[in-house]
Structure formats: structure tokens, C-alpha cells
Motif scaffolding. Sequence first.
Motif, PDB file in Angstrom:
ATOM      1  N   PRO A  61      35.841  25.556  18.746  1.00  0.00           N
ATOM      2  CA  PRO A  61      37.219  26.264  20.165  1.00  0.00           C
ATOM      3  C   PRO A  61      37.288  27.608  20.146  1.00  0.00           C
ATOM      4  O   PRO A  61      36.639  28.566  19.338  1.00  0.00           O
ATOM      5  CB  PRO A  61      38.023  25.614  19.144  1.00  0.00           C
ATOM      6  CG  PRO A  61      37.032  25.134  18.044  1.00  0.00           C
ATOM      7  CD  PRO A  61      36.218  25.307  18.518  1.00  0.00           C
ATOM      8  N   THR A  62      38.486  28.564  21.007  1.00  0.00           N
ATOM      9  CA  THR A  62      38.439  29.879  20.783  1.00  0.00           C
ATOM     10  C   THR A  62      40.112  29.855  20.878  1.00  0.00           C
ATOM     11  O   THR A  62      40.359  28.733  21.521  1.00  0.00           O
ATOM     12  CB  THR A  62      38.117  30.548  22.108  1.00  0.00           C
ATOM     13  OG1 THR A  62      38.736  29.915  23.413  1.00  0.00           O
ATOM     14  CG2 THR A  62      36.519  31.128  22.529  1.00  0.00           C
ATOM     15  N   THR A  63      40.851  31.529  20.351  1.00  0.00           N
ATOM     16  CA  THR A  63      41.636  30.885  20.328  1.00  0.00           C
ATOM     17  C   THR A  63      42.227  32.342  20.783  1.00  0.00           C
ATOM     18  O   THR A  63      41.329  33.543  21.491  1.00  0.00           O
ATOM     19  CB  THR A  63      42.807  30.917  19.437  1.00  0.00           C
ATOM     20  OG1 THR A  63      43.994  31.095  19.098  1.00  0.00           O
ATOM     21  CG2 THR A  63      41.906  31.963  18.285  1.00  0.00           C
ATOM     22  N   GLU A  64      43.528  33.127  21.473  1.00  0.00           N
ATOM     23  CA  GLU A  64      43.696  34.125  21.721  1.00  0.00           C
ATOM     24  C   GLU A  64      44.488  35.061  20.578  1.00  0.00           C
ATOM     25  O   GLU A  64      45.017  34.765  19.974  1.00  0.00           O
ATOM     26  CB  GLU A  64      44.985  33.469  22.871  1.00  0.00           C
ATOM     27  CG  GLU A  64      45.129  35.474  23.871  1.00  0.00           C
ATOM     28  CD  GLU A  64      46.498  34.815  24.506  1.00  0.00           C
ATOM     29  OE1 GLU A  64      47.469  36.340  24.535  1.00  0.00           O
ATOM     30  OE2 GLU A  64      46.680  34.108  25.086  1.00  0.00           O
ATOM     31  N   THR A  65      43.877  35.444  20.255  1.00  0.00           N
ATOM     32  CA  THR A  65      43.675  36.899  19.376  1.00  0.00           C
ATOM     33  C   THR A  65      43.214  38.254  19.465  1.00  0.00           C
ATOM     34  O   THR A  65      42.000  38.404  20.134  1.00  0.00           O
ATOM     35  CB  THR A  65      42.922  36.695  17.242  1.00  0.00           C
ATOM     36  OG1 THR A  65      43.692  37.073  16.618  1.00  0.00           O
ATOM     37  CG2 THR A  65      42.161  36.518  17.729  1.00  0.00           C
ATOM     38  N   ARG A  66      43.480  39.099  18.517  1.00  0.00           N
ATOM     39  CA  ARG A  66      42.966  40.747  19.253  1.00  0.00           C
ATOM     40  C   ARG A  66      41.717  40.922  17.889  1.00  0.00           C
ATOM     41  O   ARG A  66      41.529  41.158  16.822  1.00  0.00           O
ATOM     42  CB  ARG A  66      43.822  41.744  18.806  1.00  0.00           C
ATOM     43  CG  ARG A  66      43.215  43.054  19.510  1.00  0.00           C
ATOM     44  CD  ARG A  66      44.376  44.402  19.902  1.00  0.00           C
ATOM     45  NE  ARG A  66      44.713  43.326  20.885  1.00  0.00           N
ATOM     46  CZ  ARG A  66      44.728  43.336  22.465  1.00  0.00           C
ATOM     47  NH1 ARG A  66      43.104  43.905  23.049  1.00  0.00           N
ATOM     48  NH2 ARG A  66      45.644  42.765  23.216  1.00  0.00           N
ATOM     49  N   CYS A  67      40.336  41.165  18.581  1.00  0.00           N
ATOM     50  CA  CYS A  67      39.039  42.030  17.778  1.00  0.00           C
ATOM     51  C   CYS A  67      39.500  43.041  17.092  1.00  0.00           C
ATOM     52  O   CYS A  67      40.017  44.278  18.201  1.00  0.00           O
ATOM     53  CB  CYS A  67      38.117  41.326  18.602  1.00  0.00           C
ATOM     54  SG  CYS A  67      37.248  42.696  18.036  1.00  0.00           S
TER      55      CYS A  67
END
Length: 107
Positions: A61-67
Motif C-alpha cells: 500500500p501507498t499513502t500521501e506523505t512528504r518524503c
Amino acid sequence: MQFCDECGSMMKAEGDKWVCGSCDYEELRDEAKEAAMVTTQGQEESEVIDTSEVSAEDMGPTTETRCPECGHDRAFWEMKQIRSADESETRFFTCTECEHKWREDDH
């Protein structure tokens, strides 16, 4: 591992007895009971898995977060219990763009 019937503390093996360090309660050791106990002694570490040949769809799964490395806004994530059971899980992220890895703990 054996726990004291009197006070509930963890006991230590001393010769043919279990001895409680808190209340000095003693109990004879039972070889059959000890053979059924699970220990970490002799267990192997888990192996590192190479994901370089795995497609993005199979990574999880992926999520919206800033690298924090490249600023990209999407990352793969997984949660693992790495501290004691009464602590929350740790979140691990891998940037979908630059593959930078980082973790977040609850504070």
C-alpha cells in the motif's frame, strides 16, 4: 521462563530449582515442562529481502506523505511492532520516487 506462584516475579534457574529474586520462593525444576518452553536462544535472525526486482504494484500500500529527501508526496508504508507490546507500532515509509526510507514513531 518461569514466574513465581507467590508474587508473580520472574524466577531464575539455580541448579535443580527455580528461585524468585523478589520473595525467595523456591520450586523444583520440571524437565518435561521446561522442554516445552520456547526460547530465543539459537533462533536465526530474519533475512533481508531484496525488493529491487519487485514491481511497484507488488510493493504494497501507498499513502500521501512528504518524503524528507526529495519532497515527493507518495510513499509505500508498513507498520511493525519493534518496541514492547504496550507501545504503539512504528510506521516505516519508502518514497515511491527516490526510494528514501524513513520511520515515524508516536510520541
